[in-house]
Design a protein around this motif. Structure first.
Motif, PDB file in Angstrom:
ATOM      1  N   GLY A  29      38.312  34.603  25.788  1.00 28.03           N
ATOM      2  CA  GLY A  29      39.617  34.404  25.159  1.00 28.03           C
ATOM      3  C   GLY A  29      40.390  33.230  25.744  1.00 28.03           C
ATOM      4  N   MET A  30      40.242  32.974  27.035  1.00 25.37           N
ATOM      5  CA  MET A  30      40.991  31.898  27.683  1.00 25.37           C
ATOM      6  C   MET A  30      40.265  30.567  27.665  1.00 25.37           C
ATOM      7  SD  MET A  30      42.587  33.946  30.967  1.00 25.37           S
ATOM      8  CE  MET A  30      43.522  32.511  31.515  1.00 25.37           C
ATOM      9  N   GLY A  31      38.999  30.575  27.237  1.00 24.83           N
ATOM     10  CA  GLY A  31      38.257  29.320  27.170  1.00 24.83           C
ATOM     11  C   GLY A  31      38.117  28.687  28.540  1.00 24.83           C
ATOM     12  N   GLY A  32      38.200  27.366  28.598  1.00 28.96           N
ATOM     13  CA  GLY A  32      38.028  26.649  29.857  1.00 28.96           C
ATOM     14  C   GLY A  32      39.110  26.935  30.874  1.00 28.96           C
ATOM     15  N   ALA A  33      40.280  27.464  30.427  1.00 32.00           N
ATOM     16  CA  ALA A  33      41.370  27.751  31.363  1.00 32.00           C
ATOM     17  C   ALA A  33      40.993  28.821  32.372  1.00 32.00           C
ATOM     18  CB  ALA A  33      42.620  28.184  30.584  1.00 32.00           C
ATOM     19  N   PHE A  34      40.005  29.671  32.039  1.00 30.59           N
ATOM     20  CA  PHE A  34      39.641  30.761  32.941  1.00 30.59           C
ATOM     21  C   PHE A  34      39.006  30.239  34.230  1.00 30.59           C
ATOM     22  CE2 PHE A  34      37.179  34.624  34.155  1.00 30.59           C
ATOM     23  CZ  PHE A  34      38.256  35.494  34.241  1.00 30.59           C
ATOM     24  N   THR A  35      38.508  29.011  34.224  1.00 30.13           N
ATOM     25  CA  THR A  35      37.926  28.430  35.432  1.00 30.13           C
ATOM     26  C   THR A  35      38.950  28.411  36.571  1.00 30.13           C
ATOM     27  OG1 THR A  35      36.414  27.064  34.143  1.00 30.13           O
ATOM     28  CG2 THR A  35      36.829  26.387  36.412  1.00 30.13           C
ATOM     29  N   ALA A  36      40.204  28.087  36.248  1.00 34.79           N
ATOM     30  CA  ALA A  36      41.247  28.041  37.274  1.00 34.79           C
ATOM     31  C   ALA A  36      41.840  29.415  37.547  1.00 34.79           C
ATOM     32  CB  ALA A  36      42.355  27.085  36.838  1.00 34.79           C
ATOM     33  N   TRP A  37      41.635  30.397  36.633  1.00 32.05           N
ATOM     34  CA  TRP A  37      42.301  31.690  36.731  1.00 32.05           C
ATOM     35  C   TRP A  37      41.332  32.808  37.123  1.00 32.05           C
ATOM     36  CZ3 TRP A  37      47.397  32.752  36.555  1.00 32.05           C
ATOM     37  CH2 TRP A  37      47.783  34.072  36.415  1.00 32.05           C
ATOM     38  N   ALA A  38      40.048  32.526  37.218  1.00 29.93           N
ATOM     39  CA  ALA A  38      39.015  33.571  37.386  1.00 29.93           C
ATOM     40  C   ALA A  38      39.398  34.565  38.468  1.00 29.93           C
ATOM     41  CB  ALA A  38      37.680  32.914  37.712  1.00 29.93           C
ATOM     42  N   ASP A  39      39.510  35.848  38.072  1.00 26.86           N
ATOM     43  CA  ASP A  39      39.936  36.870  39.023  1.00 26.86           C
ATOM     44  C   ASP A  39      39.108  38.145  38.892  1.00 26.86           C
ATOM     45  OD1 ASP A  39      40.842  37.706  36.590  1.00 26.86           O
ATOM     46  OD2 ASP A  39      42.918  38.076  37.217  1.00 26.86           O
ATOM     47  N   ASP A  40      37.896  38.027  38.373  1.00 23.32           N
ATOM     48  CA  ASP A  40      36.984  39.169  38.368  1.00 23.32           C
ATOM     49  C   ASP A  40      35.598  38.673  38.769  1.00 23.32           C
ATOM     50  OD1 ASP A  40      35.763  38.033  36.092  1.00 23.32           O
ATOM     51  OD2 ASP A  40      36.977  39.220  34.718  1.00 23.32           O
ATOM     52  N   ALA A  41      34.607  39.560  38.696  1.00 22.25           N
ATOM     53  CA  ALA A  41      33.288  39.208  39.222  1.00 22.25           C
ATOM     54  C   ALA A  41      32.615  38.060  38.478  1.00 22.25           C
ATOM     55  CB  ALA A  41      32.377  40.434  39.202  1.00 22.25           C
ATOM     56  N   SER A  42      33.079  37.737  37.269  1.00 19.87           N
ATOM     57  CA  SER A  42      32.501  36.592  36.557  1.00 19.87           C
ATOM     58  C   SER A  42      32.887  35.271  37.208  1.00 19.87           C
ATOM     59  CB  SER A  42      32.922  36.599  35.085  1.00 19.87           C
ATOM     60  OG  SER A  42      34.326  36.441  34.953  1.00 19.87           O
ATOM     61  N   ALA A  43      33.725  35.310  38.248  1.00 20.12           N
ATOM     62  CA  ALA A  43      34.056  34.086  38.985  1.00 20.12           C
ATOM     63  C   ALA A  43      32.809  33.438  39.578  1.00 20.12           C
ATOM     64  CB  ALA A  43      35.060  34.385  40.092  1.00 20.12           C
ATOM     65  N   VAL A  44      31.763  34.221  39.855  1.00 17.08           N
ATOM     66  CA  VAL A  44      30.533  33.633  40.390  1.00 17.08           C
ATOM     67  C   VAL A  44      29.947  32.623  39.407  1.00 17.08           C
ATOM     68  CG1 VAL A  44      28.928  35.372  39.478  1.00 17.08           C
ATOM     69  CG2 VAL A  44      28.391  34.188  41.616  1.00 17.08           C
ATOM     70  N   PHE A  45      30.263  32.765  38.124  1.00 23.39           N
ATOM     71  CA  PHE A  45      29.841  31.790  37.114  1.00 23.39           C
ATOM     72  C   PHE A  45      30.908  30.718  36.910  1.00 23.39           C
ATOM     73  CE2 PHE A  45      29.913  30.178  32.791  1.00 23.39           C
ATOM     74  CZ  PHE A  45      28.603  29.826  32.559  1.00 23.39           C
ATOM     75  N   PHE A  46      32.169  31.133  36.711  1.00 22.38           N
ATOM     76  CA  PHE A  46      33.222  30.189  36.345  1.00 22.38           C
ATOM     77  C   PHE A  46      33.706  29.348  37.521  1.00 22.38           C
ATOM     78  CE2 PHE A  46      33.711  33.402  32.981  1.00 22.38           C
ATOM     79  CZ  PHE A  46      33.707  32.577  31.860  1.00 22.38           C
ATOM     80  N   PRO A  48      33.110  29.873  41.754  1.00 21.21           N
ATOM     81  CA  PRO A  48      32.740  30.706  42.903  1.00 21.21           C
ATOM     82  C   PRO A  48      33.746  30.679  44.042  1.00 21.21           C
ATOM     83  CG  PRO A  48      31.256  28.818  42.687  1.00 21.21           C
ATOM     84  CD  PRO A  48      32.072  28.872  41.439  1.00 21.21           C
ATOM     85  N   ALA A  49      34.527  29.604  44.176  1.00 16.89           N
ATOM     86  CA  ALA A  49      35.519  29.564  45.252  1.00 16.89           C
ATOM     87  C   ALA A  49      36.594  30.623  45.047  1.00 16.89           C
ATOM     88  CB  ALA A  49      36.162  28.180  45.324  1.00 16.89           C
ATOM     89  N   ALA A  50      36.882  31.000  43.806  1.00 18.01           N
ATOM     90  CA  ALA A  50      37.939  31.975  43.515  1.00 18.01           C
ATOM     91  C   ALA A  50      37.585  33.381  43.982  1.00 18.01           C
ATOM     92  CB  ALA A  50      38.236  31.990  42.021  1.00 18.01           C
ATOM     93  N   MET A  51      36.320  33.642  44.316  1.00 15.34           N
ATOM     94  CA  MET A  51      35.949  34.975  44.780  1.00 15.34           C
ATOM     95  C   MET A  51      36.655  35.355  46.067  1.00 15.34           C
ATOM     96  SD  MET A  51      31.858  35.284  43.941  1.00 15.34           S
ATOM     97  CE  MET A  51      31.391  33.955  45.075  1.00 15.34           C
ATOM     98  N   ASP A  52      37.077  34.368  46.862  1.00 11.41           N
ATOM     99  CA  ASP A  52      37.722  34.656  48.139  1.00 11.41           C
ATOM    100  C   ASP A  52      39.059  35.356  47.956  1.00 11.41           C
ATOM    101  OD1 ASP A  52      37.753  33.999  51.185  1.00 11.41           O
ATOM    102  OD2 ASP A  52      39.739  33.412  50.442  1.00 11.41           O
ATOM    103  N   ASP A  53      39.687  35.215  46.782  1.00 19.38           N
ATOM    104  CA  ASP A  53      41.035  35.712  46.564  1.00 19.38           C
ATOM    105  C   ASP A  53      41.049  37.045  45.819  1.00 19.38           C
ATOM    106  OD1 ASP A  53      43.755  35.332  47.031  1.00 19.38           O
ATOM    107  OD2 ASP A  53      44.099  34.585  45.012  1.00 19.38           O
ATOM    108  N   MET A  54      39.933  37.811  45.856  1.00 16.11           N
ATOM    109  CA  MET A  54      39.889  39.076  45.130  1.00 16.11           C
ATOM    110  C   MET A  54      39.292  40.171  46.000  1.00 16.11           C
ATOM    111  SD  MET A  54      36.789  38.280  42.414  1.00 16.11           S
ATOM    112  CE  MET A  54      37.596  36.788  41.830  1.00 16.11           C
ATOM    113  N   GLU A  55      39.615  41.400  45.627  1.00  9.10           N
ATOM    114  CA  GLU A  55      39.089  42.547  46.334  1.00  9.10           C
ATOM    115  C   GLU A  55      37.638  42.807  45.922  1.00  9.10           C
ATOM    116  OE1 GLU A  55      40.650  44.208  48.691  1.00  9.10           O
ATOM    117  OE2 GLU A  55      42.411  42.910  48.476  1.00  9.10           O
TER     118      GLU A  55
END
Length: 204
Positions: A29-46, A48-55
């Protein structure tokens, strides 16, 4: 030359299903914007650096693709055959996990993630008419991702992932002078590098 070739008459042969898939409902739904917002386990695709900021978490999700398709076959002499219709109904699962190690209740600076996705394509089948046509096609990619992020400071992290893709291709066709049935598989490898600014509580 390509324009002239495209303008030449040709028989309609019923193409297949090719659809990009964003691995998660929010990501799609968010398209390319999700790359900067990734906050679930799919961050490993979009990202990977964003994984540090999640439980630590395990995500199980998916899509249900319902795709009506139709085409009108043309004989070699240009006459039209009966319109052919089919509806693709395909569940597309997505699995992902993010976690880190702890030492005396202190989280590690390294976060790990993994995911399994159908990132592209699918299968479509048509009723056989006896005319020259593609009776069924499969063009799909299954991807396995594994990655890690490292917290450099309270506001900055870097990450990397390894992406392994399995391409699936198959084709059944009614042709003249004989029918054809083809299939092939392929493997691809890619890496992704990312950096992310982290959210800090109380800092605007």
């Amino acid at each position: 030359a390509m324009a002239l070739l495209a303008a030449l008459p040709a028989s309609a042969t019923a193409g297949g299903l090719s659809r990009p898939n964003g691995m998660s409902a929010r990501g799609t739904g968010m398209g390319g914007a999700f790359t900067a917002w990734a906050d679930d386990a799919s961050a490993v695709f979009f990202n990977p650096a964003a994984m540090d900021d999640m439980e630590s978490q395990v995500d199980i999700g998916g899509e249900l693709v319902v795709g009506p398709r139709s085409y009108t076959p043309l004989a070699d002499d240009g006459t039209k055959g009966p319109t052919q219709k089919t509806t693709i109904v395909a569940p597309v699962p997505a699995l992902g996990a993010v976690g880190r190690f702890y030492n005396d209740d202190e989280p590690s600076r390294v976060t790990f993630g993994a995911g399994l996705y159908n990132t592209f394509g699918g299968t479509v089948s048509w009723k056989k008419t006896g005319q020259s046509a593609l009776d069924s096609t499969e063009d799909a990619v299954i991807e396995v991702d594994a990655g890690a992020s490292v917290r450099i400071s309270d506001r900055f992290a870097i990450g990397a992932s390894l992406r392994l893709g399995l391409g699936l291709f198959a084709l059944d066709a009614t042709m003249d002078p004989f029918d054809a049935s083809l299939s092939a598989n392929g493997v691809g490898v890619a890496t992704a590098l990312a950096a992310a600014g982290l959210n800090v509580v109380g800092v605007p």
